[in-house]
Structures are given as C-alpha cells and as structure tokens.
Design a protein around this motif. Structure first.
Motif, PDB file in Angstrom:
ATOM      1  N   PRO A 126      -4.380  -6.528  14.400  1.00  8.45           N
ATOM      2  CA  PRO A 126      -3.125  -6.234  13.701  1.00  8.45           C
ATOM      3  C   PRO A 126      -3.122  -4.840  12.859  1.00  8.45           C
ATOM      4  O   PRO A 126      -4.143  -4.209  12.662  1.00  8.45           O
ATOM      5  CB  PRO A 126      -3.170  -7.273  12.719  1.00  8.45           C
ATOM      6  N   THR A 127      -1.779  -4.554  12.609  1.00  4.42           N
ATOM      7  CA  THR A 127      -1.390  -3.130  12.033  1.00  4.42           C
ATOM      8  C   THR A 127      -0.499  -3.523  10.929  1.00  4.42           C
ATOM      9  O   THR A 127       0.297  -4.506  11.283  1.00  4.42           O
ATOM     10  CB  THR A 127      -0.951  -2.088  12.911  1.00  4.42           C
ATOM     11  N   PRO A 128      -0.363  -2.921  10.002  1.00  7.11           N
ATOM     12  CA  PRO A 128       0.773  -3.098   9.079  1.00  7.11           C
ATOM     13  C   PRO A 128       2.180  -2.991   9.739  1.00  7.11           C
ATOM     14  O   PRO A 128       2.792  -4.014   9.371  1.00  7.11           O
ATOM     15  CB  PRO A 128       0.461  -1.867   7.973  1.00  7.11           C
ATOM     16  N   GLU A 129       2.419  -2.348  10.689  1.00  6.41           N
ATOM     17  CA  GLU A 129       3.815  -2.403  11.115  1.00  6.41           C
ATOM     18  C   GLU A 129       3.848  -3.665  12.151  1.00  6.41           C
ATOM     19  O   GLU A 129       4.980  -4.254  11.905  1.00  6.41           O
ATOM     20  CB  GLU A 129       3.832  -1.168  12.359  1.00  6.41           C
ATOM     21  N   TRP A 130       2.704  -4.175  12.580  1.00  4.46           N
ATOM     22  CA  TRP A 130       2.793  -5.172  13.383  1.00  4.46           C
ATOM     23  C   TRP A 130       3.052  -6.448  12.450  1.00  4.46           C
ATOM     24  O   TRP A 130       4.140  -7.303  12.955  1.00  4.46           O
ATOM     25  CB  TRP A 130       1.616  -5.434  14.134  1.00  4.46           C
ATOM     26  N   LYS A 131       2.532  -6.513  11.365  1.00  4.21           N
ATOM     27  CA  LYS A 131       2.808  -7.552  10.491  1.00  4.21           C
ATOM     28  C   LYS A 131       4.232  -7.815   9.807  1.00  4.21           C
ATOM     29  O   LYS A 131       4.914  -8.710   9.861  1.00  4.21           O
ATOM     30  CB  LYS A 131       1.680  -7.737   9.226  1.00  4.21           C
ATOM     31  N   LEU A 132       4.729  -6.396   9.626  1.00  2.10           N
ATOM     32  CA  LEU A 132       6.189  -6.492   8.905  1.00  2.10           C
ATOM     33  C   LEU A 132       7.065  -6.769  10.087  1.00  2.10           C
ATOM     34  O   LEU A 132       8.034  -7.385   9.950  1.00  2.10           O
ATOM     35  CB  LEU A 132       6.381  -4.647   8.730  1.00  2.10           C
ATOM     36  N   LYS A 133       6.761  -6.464  11.489  1.00  2.00           N
ATOM     37  CA  LYS A 133       7.709  -6.645  12.442  1.00  2.00           C
ATOM     38  C   LYS A 133       7.674  -8.204  12.897  1.00  2.00           C
ATOM     39  O   LYS A 133       8.755  -8.892  13.078  1.00  2.00           O
ATOM     40  CB  LYS A 133       7.244  -5.859  13.589  1.00  2.00           C
ATOM     41  N   THR A 134       6.468  -8.757  12.863  1.00  2.00           N
ATOM     42  CA  THR A 134       6.482 -10.231  13.296  1.00  2.00           C
ATOM     43  C   THR A 134       6.630 -11.223  12.261  1.00  2.00           C
ATOM     44  O   THR A 134       7.251 -12.154  12.431  1.00  2.00           O
ATOM     45  CB  THR A 134       5.143 -10.617  14.236  1.00  2.00           C
ATOM     46  N   LYS A 135       5.879 -10.681  11.115  1.00  2.00           N
ATOM     47  CA  LYS A 135       5.993 -11.660   9.887  1.00  2.00           C
ATOM     48  C   LYS A 135       6.917 -11.452   8.974  1.00  2.00           C
ATOM     49  O   LYS A 135       7.255 -12.253   8.062  1.00  2.00           O
ATOM     50  CB  LYS A 135       4.620 -11.775   9.214  1.00  2.00           C
ATOM     51  N   GLY A 136       7.459 -10.287   8.943  1.00  2.00           N
ATOM     52  CA  GLY A 136       8.398  -9.712   7.978  1.00  2.00           C
ATOM     53  C   GLY A 136       7.866  -9.708   6.392  1.00  2.00           C
ATOM     54  O   GLY A 136       8.425  -9.828   5.537  1.00  2.00           O
ATOM     55  N   GLN A 137       6.375  -9.381   6.592  1.00  2.00           N
ATOM     56  CA  GLN A 137       5.789  -9.257   5.486  1.00  2.00           C
ATOM     57  C   GLN A 137       4.931  -7.872   5.356  1.00  2.00           C
ATOM     58  O   GLN A 137       4.566  -7.501   6.365  1.00  2.00           O
ATOM     59  CB  GLN A 137       4.694 -10.440   5.101  1.00  2.00           C
ATOM     60  N   PRO A 138       4.907  -7.347   4.031  1.00  2.00           N
ATOM     61  CA  PRO A 138       3.984  -6.060   3.937  1.00  2.00           C
ATOM     62  C   PRO A 138       2.687  -6.390   4.093  1.00  2.00           C
ATOM     63  O   PRO A 138       2.203  -7.717   4.025  1.00  2.00           O
ATOM     64  CB  PRO A 138       4.269  -5.691   2.492  1.00  2.00           C
ATOM     65  N   TRP A 139       1.833  -5.490   4.421  1.00  2.00           N
ATOM     66  CA  TRP A 139       0.390  -5.787   4.712  1.00  2.00           C
ATOM     67  C   TRP A 139      -0.245  -5.658   3.345  1.00  2.00           C
ATOM     68  O   TRP A 139      -0.042  -4.888   2.197  1.00  2.00           O
ATOM     69  CB  TRP A 139      -0.221  -4.532   5.596  1.00  2.00           C
ATOM     70  N   TYR A 140      -1.077  -6.758   3.014  1.00  2.00           N
ATOM     71  CA  TYR A 140      -1.721  -6.748   1.570  1.00  2.00           C
ATOM     72  C   TYR A 140      -3.435  -6.397   1.796  1.00  2.00           C
ATOM     73  O   TYR A 140      -3.729  -6.133   2.956  1.00  2.00           O
ATOM     74  CB  TYR A 140      -1.764  -8.378   1.212  1.00  2.00           C
ATOM     75  N   LEU A 141      -3.597  -6.027   0.579  1.00  2.00           N
ATOM     76  CA  LEU A 141      -5.237  -5.663   0.843  1.00  2.00           C
ATOM     77  C   LEU A 141      -6.037  -6.700   1.191  1.00  2.00           C
ATOM     78  O   LEU A 141      -7.090  -6.582   1.782  1.00  2.00           O
ATOM     79  CB  LEU A 141      -5.603  -5.064  -0.672  1.00  2.00           C
ATOM     80  N   GLY A 142      -5.671  -8.014   1.008  1.00  2.00           N
ATOM     81  CA  GLY A 142      -6.395  -9.199   1.079  1.00  2.00           C
ATOM     82  C   GLY A 142      -6.491  -9.233   2.673  1.00  2.00           C
ATOM     83  O   GLY A 142      -7.484  -9.656   3.179  1.00  2.00           O
TER      84      GLY A 142
END
Lengths: 621, 378
Positions: A429-445
C-alpha cells in the motif's frame, strides 16, 4: 507564345471536356459490366451442368486434420499431460432426415443420457447443419461394437476418433498445468480460426492456456473422396499437421508430490523456486482437484460440488491467494532499513513487550508481551526471535514509502510475471492508494503495523518464494518461470531464458547479517522455528509468520478457544543450503496456527533426499 | 442539369418531407437508398456466408454503423473546405505510410497496419481518398486539359504512395491507388496520345514487374493463367469459386443451401469470395440484382459528378465513382476467374472492414458535393 485564351480558365469548355470524358468512362464501365454478365451467363447457364456435376459428385472434400497437442513433461521426463485416443458418436444433421426419430432408434442400440442430448441440442443450435455434432462422447469398446453392427441403419451417424488431453497425475499438478476444455465461440474469435478448424480443445488455465500457441501446432489437410453418405472412400492427398511443441517444465514431480502429500488435509499452498534461475520447482495449492473431468465438460452437479466446497479447491492459492505478510516481512524490513541506512545493524532497543508511539497516543504489543518482551534487541536478534517492538520502530524510522520501495524491489505488490496468466498482484500500500480506495488519509499507525507485515499488506505464496529467493541470491531475483525448455517437432530445443530483475544493492556484510539471522531462526535455541522445524541435515535460512485471521484486540492472543476457520494462518519462507542455495520455499497454511515449519521440513527433506539418491540426468523421450 | 428545391407543400417545417430533411443534413436521398439496398442485400448474403452465425452479422452491423457516422460527418464538410484540406490529408497519409514502413504491425507477412492501441488502421486506406482529393485540388487551379509539366507533377503525387504501398507489400491496394489517380487525370482531359503511350509502356513494364514480384504474387498470376495445375494449392480458390458460381445456375440452390460454402469447399467465403456464395445460392438472378445495386450506386455517383459545379468537385466525384466500380469489378472478376486473385474484398458486402470506412467516407464526399451546390442555373 500563349494566347490570352490559353491563360484564362474557360469554365464552360472545361465542363464540356469533363462531361465528355465522363461519358467515355461510363461507356467503358458499361462494357466491363457486360463482360461480367457475359462471364456469369457462361458459368451459370452454358457451363451449369458441368459445374453441377462437379459440385455434386466431386466431393473431393478437403478435411482438416487437427495437430496433436504438444506433451508436457516435468524436469525428469515424467509425463504430466498426455493425449489419449477417444471415440465419439457423431451425427451430421444435414445427412439425417429425421433427427429425433434417429436418436430414438439409436437408443435401442446404445444408452444416450439426457445430459448427452442436452449438449447435442445446444450444439445443434450453434453449429448449423453441415458439421458433425457429438451425440455421445467416450464410447466404450462395447458401445462401438454394438453400433458398428447396426451402422447400416444410421446414415449420417459416425464414430469419430480424436486425441483428448489426459492428466495422468490427477489433482496434484492442476495448479501449475491448468487444463484444456472444449473451445467456445468467444475463444474461437481470439485465435486463427483456420488453424483451429479441426481442433475441439483449447487451454483454459495455467500452462495449457499460457502456452496455447506453442502447444497447439499447425492444422493439416487431407483431400478425400467421399460417397453420397459422406463416408470417406479414399484419401487422395495429404498435408500432415505439424504437432505442437513439447514443453519440459522445471517442475520436479517428486517434490511436487511430496509437497501435495505434506499439504494433505490442509488448506494452503507451497511454492518452491530455484533461486539462481527463477525456475519453479513446485507449485501446489491444496486441496487440489482432478482436471480430467473438465476436459470433456464436467457435469454441472460435480462442478457445483467443487465450487461450493468450503475448502474452495478451484481457488489456486499458490498464485491467487493473497495473504497478510505477517512476520515473514521482517527480513525484508531489515533489508530496507540497511538499504536506506535508516538504522545500523548494532542499533539496539530494549523490548519490554510494548511499543508506544513517541507522542504516547497508542501502544503496540509485541507477540512476546506475556514474557515481558525480548529484552535487549539488535537487528539480527530481532529477526531470529521475530521481535515486533523492534520492527515497529524500524517502520517508524523508515516510513511507508521507503519500506514499500524495497518490498517492490523484491517483487511484492506486482505480478511476478510467471508464465501462467491467472496470478494476482498482492498489495504494497501507499498513502495515495489508501486515499483512493478507502477515502482516508494514511496514518502513522498504518506504517507501524506494516513493519511487522500486518495492515493492508498482501502477498501471494509465489511472491513470498520469489522474494526469499532474492535474499538467497544476495539480491539477484529472477522472474519465476515454470517452463524450462520447448522441443519443436523438428527436434530443435528452445531453452526459455532466465530473466534477471534489477539487483538489490547491499553490502556483503549486510546480506550475511540478514542470512545469518534467518539461519538462526532454525539453528538458534531462541529461533522461532527451532522446535517446530527441528534439526535438518542441511543448512537452512528461514522466517516464520503468523497471520491473524480474526482480530484479537484487547483479548487473549490464543488460538485454542477459536473455531478452526478463525485460527491464525501459518506461513514459512526458507532457502537451503545457506551458502549455495538450491531451493527457496514458501509455505502458507490457512488457519494452520504454527503448522507451516513442520510441513516445510517435510518438503525440504524430500528435496535433499532426492538430490542424494542421484537421479539420472533428464532424458528426452 | 440544375437543382431545383422541391416545392414545399403548405405544411409547417416540422412535417417536412423526409428528402428535404435529408438534404438539410447534406445527405443525398437517392444515393442513400441505393446504399441501403446494397448493404441490406449484402447482409442477407453474409448471414449465409458466415455459416448462419448471428455474431458475424452483428459485428458487420457495428462496423457499418460506425462507417455511416463517418459518412454523415464527411457530408457536412463543404467541397471548398475539402479542397483546402486536400494537401493536408495527403501529407498526413504519406507520413503514416512511411511510419508503417518503419514500425507497422506485421499481419500475415506484410507490414500494412499502424497500431494506436485502440484502433489499428491501414494508412493506404487514407490514400484512397487523399490521392484523388489532392490531384483534383491541384488541377482545379490549372487550365484544362493539363499541360505536360502538370501531368508530371500529378504522376509524381500518384507514384510515391503507390510505390510505398507496393513495398509493404500490398499489390492489390497499390493497383487500386494507381487506378484512382489515373482516373482523375483522365477525367481532367489527359490527351489520348499519352494514354496510348501509357498502355504501351505498361506492356513493356510487364517483364520488369514480373521480375520484382514476390513469389506468392507470381504464383497467383501463374495460377490464374492455369488454375488446374495446382488444384489443392493456389488454384483451389479459383476452381472452387467457379464451381460454386457455375453450380448455382439461373435461380441458385436457395438461400442457406449452398454446399460449396457450407461444406467449406470454398475458402474465404465470408470475405473475399462472398460473391461466389451469392452466385451459388441465388444464381444468375441474385448476381444480377447485386450488380444492379452496384450499378445504381455508381450511376448516382456519375450523376453527381456530371452536375457538379466546379472542377474540383467534378474530378473528385467522378474519380471516386469510377474507383468504386473498379473495386467491384476486380473482386467479381477475380471470383469469376477473369482476373488473378488479389486480396480485394467485395465493397460493402464482404465481412470485415478496413475499406468500409474509406468507402463510406467517399460516399460522404459525393453527398457533400451534391448537397452543397448553389442554386443557379448555368
């Protein structure tokens, strides 16, 4: 000298000139059309009788001869896919006056089931009336004898022989070989229909599909003289078909069977790779299924049973199963840390069982939290004891992008390019992938849990084997391939190239650190596989992994109280021998808790036993 | 001849007669009827030739629908603008032709295709329109009949794309391009003495041409001269198609009843040899109807050329109509055994269609010329 008249356009004159020319052209065209009509009158009226005779009795039929499909062997020459002759009862509709009456009559001689009839009428609708259609497939010798005695009563009904694919090894090889099946209209559109005139089968899955062009061969023809019934009287001329290429796989059938045996009763997958070439030695998905019924068309009840089985045998776990990395990621996290000089090998932490984010917002637990952690941990020990706390911090320092980059260098997160089509890419995963598919920003966790292979990360068993082979060769991965070489009909041998991926640059010391740490996973007393793998006769470097299927947040991390299908997945990656690797292996057992190391041991033992018992060099039949 | 606007009956414009509406959209109703008749008849034949496979007919309809859109679009471009576009079309086409030599897709041993991911097309198809357009636009500026220097320029414009196409190698299309270009010059008033000279030169060029042909091209000519020498190989096409047509007789064996095509004696029966299927199943009668449909289309093209109002429109319309005829003639002539086998499909009837779009675009040009005329009498 030009006169004024010649220099100025005279529109009326030009128009008259053009129209005169147009009349000339029209006359020529009229004349040529008359020539065509004259030719047609000559052919269709004057020569009509001659051509009718030719058309009626000529029946110098040009029949296609299907080429024999190429055979498939393993690396020792063991036959994995054969062609067996099969006899079918066929009916040519335009030669039969009353089809239903003929079938009723035939049923007094042979048994024709409702399934057969349903298939026949379906084909009848699609095929038109001039091609023979199978009425009953796979006639027994008895059936044939009974039919031949009565054949004089059934004009237009014949027994046709064809070569049909047969997989002598049954269900253990289907994940690699795939199977052929009856060609359908869509598939026919994608191939050269001339070349498939006599062909009834096409590769549907696996090697059979990927190498369809090579395996198929080139159609042949024979010109035959037929009587009024369409029976062949004599063969006049023959252009033999060119058989398909024989494929020799890198697959080792002894190892493949050993792996299938070791997986017996489990749901999971095993992939073994020769690290220095990328050749696949074993590719098993369990439970398997018998491909032979698929060749002729599996009955719908059998198919439903396979499809709806809770074990999902049709699901090829070896290349399509996407599992969490779990702790098998740790050697790669460590490689990433060294690659980017993010931490030094002797950077030490104190693990008391927990890791709390620097801002104190969240606490992550190490799997050994009950024992109050691992104490002092540096990189090689972190891999050996699989310390979560250490790798939480490594991930935090590295960040997801740099960790992802190195994972991708090892082939994770993308198709490996193996010579089978159905492979899935897994996920890095990448932060861009998460924003695109989940609609959420990437968290440190998300980054922290990625460090121990949890979260969004997914991998296939093939990718795991491929990646550990990359460690085995100290940074030189090869694209996985199943086919070793092809033998052309003229005897020429085409060796499939080993394609090297870009090497991963790391100092020899650093590679040794990773490899030694992995060796200690088995060899050291505190290694996570020391007990479960035991002491082998060869050197081995490995890493265990335990993937949570069911979230245990806030609860006791224990599998004993859970139903089987919620228990943890067990995975294991290994290569051996350590200094001169001959095999890289990935084992994933669904809900296997800690079963993978013992299964890997069985498979590696089989591999090295076989090597000791000196098999004769592969012979080409 | 002059165009008279049909007298509008005393009704509102919303209930105008269909041909008025078509005219407003720059479509020629007569040519449209002819094309509908031809294409409809063609689909009936194709259904049988494609072994009664509905998908074949469906696929053909999709292609036809796309080609019809192209026709309608081209018909909206007035002739003077086509004249402005002509050099551009030609040089873009030439660029693609050179590109295909450099990096085209190899299909069946010849480099003819350019692959753009979504669409693959043959640049030589563009030339079928671009050559007559460019030549007509040049001759439009000159005094006719053309001078010798103008002729030389025209010859050069024809020979460059023809040569490139022949090198692909695609001899059939190269010959069609040569014929199309020649038509323009002929209609512009090429002196007959040059015509005779060209015929003599062509006769002299035969040995040279023979020498430069590919083996399979030579074989086609040889087989054409005597098909019986090679009944299973190269002569097979011609023998079987003659049997198909001849055994059809006056009224044919009946639709869907042709044994030659349905028993696979006749090769390529849905594509290049589809005329033989018509001849076999529908007989002389059906073949004549098909010829009549073609004659209607070509005849209407001639009427449009005859009544066109400027040199560019005349030359373009006339040469496109003649080129269409030659497509038909070469195909039917080949299937009947009058001409050697060249891979040219029967226009608008054969299955498949790189040429279909070009053909329909050409009809779009004809319709544009017909419907953009100014209403004065000359």
């Amino acid at each position: 000298m030009s006169t004024i008249k010649e220099l100025v356009k005279n529109h009326t004159e030009e128009k008259i000139l053009f129209q005169r020319r147009l009349w000339v052209a029209a006359s020529v065209i009229g004349l040529l059309i008359l020539v065509l009509i004259a030719r047609l009158i000559f052919l269709q009226i004057m020569e009509h009788k001659r051509y009718t005779t030719l058309s009626n009795q000529n029946q110098f039929t040009l029949l296609p001869i299907a080429p024999p499909r190429g055979l498939i062997y393993d690396r020792h020459g063991v036959l994995l896919a054969a062609n067996n002759p099969v006899f079918n009862l066929t009916l040519t509709p335009n030669k039969v006056k009353n089809i239903s009456a003929t079938i009723v009559d035939l049923q007094t001689v042979l048994t024709i089931t409702n399934d057969d009839l349903a298939y026949f009428y379906k084909q009848l609708k699609q095929n038109g009336r001039f091609n023979p259609i199978i009425l009953k497939a796979k006639l027994s010798a008895d059936d044939m004898a009974r039919f031949y005695v009565n054949q004089y009563r059934f004009a237009g009904v014949h027994v046709d022989a064809e070569l049909v694919r047969y997989y002598p090894q049954g269900d253990s090889f289907v994940s690699a070989l795939g199977y052929v099946g009856r060609i359908n209209a869509d598939e026919l559109k994608k191939v050269d229909s001339q070349n498939y005139l006599g062909t009834n089968y096409i590769g549907k899955l696996g090697i059979e599909k990927f190498y369809e062009n090579e395996l198929h061969g080139t159609v042949g023809y024979q010109q035959v003289e037929t009587d009024a019934n369409g029976q062949i009287v004599r063969v006049l001329q023959r252009k033999p078909p060119i058989p398909g290429h024989d494929l020799h796989l890198a697959l080792d059938s002894t190892l493949q069977l050993a792996a299938a045996n070791a997986l017996d009763g489990e749901r999971g997958a095993v992939v073994a790779i020769e690290p220095k070439t990328g050749r696949i030695l074993a590719l098993v998905s369990a439970p398997g299924y018998d491909p032979n019924p698929f060749v002729f068309g599996i009955s719908s009840s059998d198919y439903t049973q396979l499809r709806d089985s809770p074990d999902h045998p049709l699901y090829n776990r070896s290349i399509r199963g996407q599992y969490p990395f779990a702790s098998t990621i740790k050697p790669f996290s460590a490689t990433a840390a060294l690659y980017y000089n993010a931490v030094t090998p002797d950077w030490t932490i104190f693990d008391n069982g927990f890791y709390t984010l620097p801002n104190g917002s969240h606490t992550y637990r190490c799997w050994a939290w009950k024992k109050h952690g691992h104490g002092r941990v540096y990189m090689s020990r972190a891999i050996t004891v699989s310390c979560d706390t250490y790798f939480y911090q490594v991930a935090n320092i590295l960040g997801i992008t740099r960790l992802g980059n190195v994972l991708k260098m090892f082939g994770y997160g993308a198709k490996t390019g193996i010579d089978v089509d159905e492979e899935l890419p897994g996920l890095v995963p990448t932060p861009e992938w998460k924003l695109k598919t989940k609609g959420q920003p990437w968290y440190l966790g998300d980054t922290i849990v990625a460090g121990i292979g949890q979260g969004y990360l997914l991998t296939t068993p093939l990718q795991m084997a491929h990646a550990v082979a990359g460690i085995a060769t100290r940074g030189q991965p090869y694209r996985p391939s199943i086919v070793d070489y092809q033998i052309l009909p003229n005897g020429e041998k085409i060796v499939m190239p080993s394609v090297a991926s870009p090497p991963i640059q790391l100092s020899a010391d650093n590679w040794n650190l990773i490899v030694t740490a992995m060796q200690n996973v088995v060899a050291s007393g505190e290694g996570t596989a020391h007990v479960s793998f035991g002491v082998p006769a060869y050197t081995v470097a490995a890493k265990t992994g335990t993937g949570q299927v069911f979230s245990t947040f806030g609860k006791d991390i224990d599998n004993k109280g859970k139903p089987k299908n919620l228990q943890d997945n067990s995975s294991f990656i290994a290569f051996a021998p350590v200094d001169n690797p001959k095999i890289a292996l990935a084992v994933v057992i669904e809900n296997g808790v800690h079963a993978a190391p013992a299964i890997a041991r069985q498979i590696l033992d089989a591999f090295f036993n076989e090597a000791e018992n000196a098999i004769p060099p592969p012979t080409t039949p | 001849m002059q165009y008279r606007h049909p007298p509008l009956p005393n009704v509102t414009s919303s209930t105008a007669r269909p041909q008025d509406l078509l005219f407003r959209w720059h479509l020629d109703s007569n040519l449209l009827q002819a094309l509908f008749f031809l294409i409809g008849f063609g689909l009936v034949i194709l259904y049988s030739a494609g072994n009664e496979n509905v998908h074949t007919v469906e696929g053909q309809c999709v292609r036809l629908a796309f080609a019809a859109l192209v026709l309608a679009a081209v018909a909206q471009i007035p002739p003077y603008r086509l004249r402005m576009l002509a050099p551009w079309t030609f040089f873009v086409g030439l660029f693609f032709l050179i590109a295909v030599m450099a990096m085209g897709d190899v299909g069946k041993g010849a480099r003819r295709w350019l692959d753009f991911g979504i669409i693959r097309f043959q640049p030589s198809e563009i030339m079928k329109l671009a050559i007559p357009m460019y030549l007509a636009s040049i001759l439009h500026e000159k005094i006719l009949p053309p001078r010798f220097t103008t002729l030389l320029l025209c010859l050069f414009i024809i020979l460059v794309p023809v040569g490139l196409t022949a090198l692909q190698p695609d001899l059939g299309t190269a010959l069609m391009l040569l014929l199309t270009g020649f038509c323009v010059i002929f209609l512009a008033g090429l002196p007959y003495r040059y015509l005779i000279l060209v015929v003599l030169l062509a006769a002299a060029a035969v040995p040279v041409l023979w020498h430069s042909m590919h083996d399979y091209q030579r074989q086609r000519v040889l087989t054409f001269l005597n098909p019986e020498t090679d009944p299973l190989g190269h002569g097979y096409h011609i023998i079987q198609s003659k049997i198909a047509i001849g055994s059809g007789g006056v009224f044919g064996k009946g639709w869907l009843m042709g044994t030659q095509s349905h028993l696979n004696f006749l090769p390529e029966h849905a594509t290049d040899f589809i005329f033989a299927v018509a001849g076999e199943e529908l007989g002389l009668f059906g073949a004549l109807i098909l010829l009549l449909a073609y004659a209607w289309v070509i005849g209407r093209g001639f009427v449009i050329a005859y009544t066109a109002q400027d040199t560019f429109s005349r030359l373009l319309a006339g040469s496109l109509a003649i080129a269409f005829f030659f497509n038909v003639f070469v195909n039917i002539g080949m299937v009947c055994g009058l001409l050697p086998v060249v891979g040219i499909p029967l226009p608008l009837v054969s299955y498949g269609g790189t040429s279909m779009v070009t053909l329909m675009a050409a009809f779009g040009v004809l319709m544009s010329i017909q419907t953009h005329r100014r209403l004065w009498s000359t």
